[in-house]
Write a protein that holds these residues in place. Structure first.
Motif, PDB file in Angstrom:
ATOM      1  N   SER A  65       0.804  -1.228   0.000  1.00 54.99           N
ATOM      2  CA  SER A  65       0.000   0.000   0.000  1.00 54.99           C
ATOM      3  C   SER A  65       0.836   1.277   0.000  1.00 54.99           C
ATOM      4  O   SER A  65       0.314   2.352  -0.275  1.00 54.99           O
ATOM      5  N   MET A  66       2.143   1.182   0.274  1.00 54.06           N
ATOM      6  CA  MET A  66       2.978   2.387   0.354  1.00 54.06           C
ATOM      7  C   MET A  66       4.122   2.376  -0.661  1.00 54.06           C
ATOM      8  O   MET A  66       5.125   3.076  -0.486  1.00 54.06           O
ATOM      9  N   ASN A  68       4.557   3.675  -3.599  1.00 56.68           N
ATOM     10  CA  ASN A  68       4.918   4.948  -4.237  1.00 56.68           C
ATOM     11  C   ASN A  68       5.619   5.905  -3.284  1.00 56.68           C
ATOM     12  O   ASN A  68       6.123   6.940  -3.712  1.00 56.68           O
ATOM     13  N   ALA A  69       5.676   5.573  -2.008  1.00 59.25           N
ATOM     14  CA  ALA A  69       6.471   6.323  -1.040  1.00 59.25           C
ATOM     15  C   ALA A  69       7.818   5.641  -0.824  1.00 59.25           C
ATOM     16  O   ALA A  69       8.606   6.063   0.016  1.00 59.25           O
ATOM     17  N   LYS A  88       1.169  14.963   6.568  1.00 62.78           N
ATOM     18  CA  LYS A  88       2.107  14.464   5.562  1.00 62.78           C
ATOM     19  C   LYS A  88       3.198  13.551   6.097  1.00 62.78           C
ATOM     20  O   LYS A  88       4.000  13.029   5.333  1.00 62.78           O
ATOM     21  N   ILE A  90       4.704  10.062   7.531  1.00 60.42           N
ATOM     22  CA  ILE A  90       4.359   8.644   7.390  1.00 60.42           C
ATOM     23  C   ILE A  90       4.330   8.062   8.794  1.00 60.42           C
ATOM     24  O   ILE A  90       5.299   8.195   9.549  1.00 60.42           O
ATOM     25  N   LYS A 102       0.764   4.343   6.914  1.00 58.49           N
ATOM     26  CA  LYS A 102       0.160   5.210   5.908  1.00 58.49           C
ATOM     27  C   LYS A 102       0.668   6.639   6.101  1.00 58.49           C
ATOM     28  O   LYS A 102       1.197   6.988   7.151  1.00 58.49           O
ATOM     29  N   ARG A 103       0.441   7.475   5.093  1.00 58.27           N
ATOM     30  CA  ARG A 103       0.743   8.898   5.210  1.00 58.27           C
ATOM     31  C   ARG A 103      -0.437   9.589   5.897  1.00 58.27           C
ATOM     32  O   ARG A 103      -1.586   9.367   5.528  1.00 58.27           O
ATOM     33  N   ARG A 105      -2.935  12.534   6.777  1.00 57.50           N
ATOM     34  CA  ARG A 105      -3.532  13.749   6.228  1.00 57.50           C
ATOM     35  C   ARG A 105      -4.399  14.312   7.335  1.00 57.50           C
ATOM     36  O   ARG A 105      -5.370  13.685   7.740  1.00 57.50           O
ATOM     37  N   GLN A 114      -3.619   8.009   4.202  1.00 55.62           N
ATOM     38  CA  GLN A 114      -3.448   8.021   2.756  1.00 55.62           C
ATOM     39  C   GLN A 114      -2.454   6.942   2.330  1.00 55.62           C
ATOM     40  O   GLN A 114      -1.280   7.018   2.665  1.00 55.62           O
ATOM     41  N   GLU A 116      -0.036   5.096  -0.443  1.00 55.45           N
ATOM     42  CA  GLU A 116       0.756   5.616  -1.562  1.00 55.45           C
ATOM     43  C   GLU A 116       0.745   4.583  -2.685  1.00 55.45           C
ATOM     44  O   GLU A 116       1.773   4.222  -3.238  1.00 55.45           O
ATOM     45  N   ASN A 117      -0.444   4.085  -2.964  1.00 54.16           N
ATOM     46  CA  ASN A 117      -0.694   3.135  -4.046  1.00 54.16           C
ATOM     47  C   ASN A 117      -2.161   3.314  -4.405  1.00 54.16           C
ATOM     48  O   ASN A 117      -3.036   3.153  -3.550  1.00 54.16           O
TER      49      ASN A 117
END
Length: 144
Positions: A65-66, A68-69, A88, A90, A102-103, A105, A114, A116-117
């Motif tokens: 799930s993360m 892209n981070a 913002k 993590i 997760k990130r 928000r 959030q 990152e996928n």
């Protein structure tokens, strides 16, 4: 060691004398450079990666799930529980009986988790959730 469906937690061993050699001459990622006698000092990765030993833990990422981070399955996270959870960052969170990374928000007095996928949903935290921000990710250790 504690195991959750999404993360596996480890506690740093502050008494360990495991030291690695630091080669502080700059390793070229472009054209190779010639270095005749490479010498290095001994460093502790715990000392390099951990600011607050009493509040820091490691956890292995489970899932995608993360990605892209830059957090991939089996990456090792360094998590500090003493850091402030702000927008913002993590974070490792406990939600409804499970841990997740997760990130954060944080907007208009609402908290969203959030991924990152794009294949994973954004999670809106409500008063119905059993929720706690468990710690902030400070470093990621990857296998290559």
């Amino acid at each position: 060691m504690t195991i959750s469906e999404n993360l596996t937690f480890f506690t740093p061993d502050a008494t360990s004398n495991n030291l690695a050699t630091l080669i502080d001459c700059g390793i070229s990622a472009g054209f190779p450079s010639v270095t005749e006698d490479i010498e290095g000092e001994k460093i502790s990765l715990d000392d390099a990666l951990i600011k607050n030993k009493d509040t820091t833990f490691y956890a292995k990422v489970k899932g995608q799930s993360m990605i892209n981070a830059g957090l991939n399955h089996d990456d090792l996270l360094v998590i500090d529980r003493s850091l402030e959870a702000t927008d913002k960052k993590i974070a490792v969170c406990y939600i409804d009986g499970e841990f997740t990374v997760k990130r954060l928000r944080v907007q208009n007095n609402e908290i969203w988790l959030q991924p990152e996928n794009p294949n994973y949903p954004i999670i809106n935290i409500t008063e119905d959730n059993d929720f706690m921000i468990w710690g902030i990710v400070t470093n990621v250790i990857k296998k290559v």
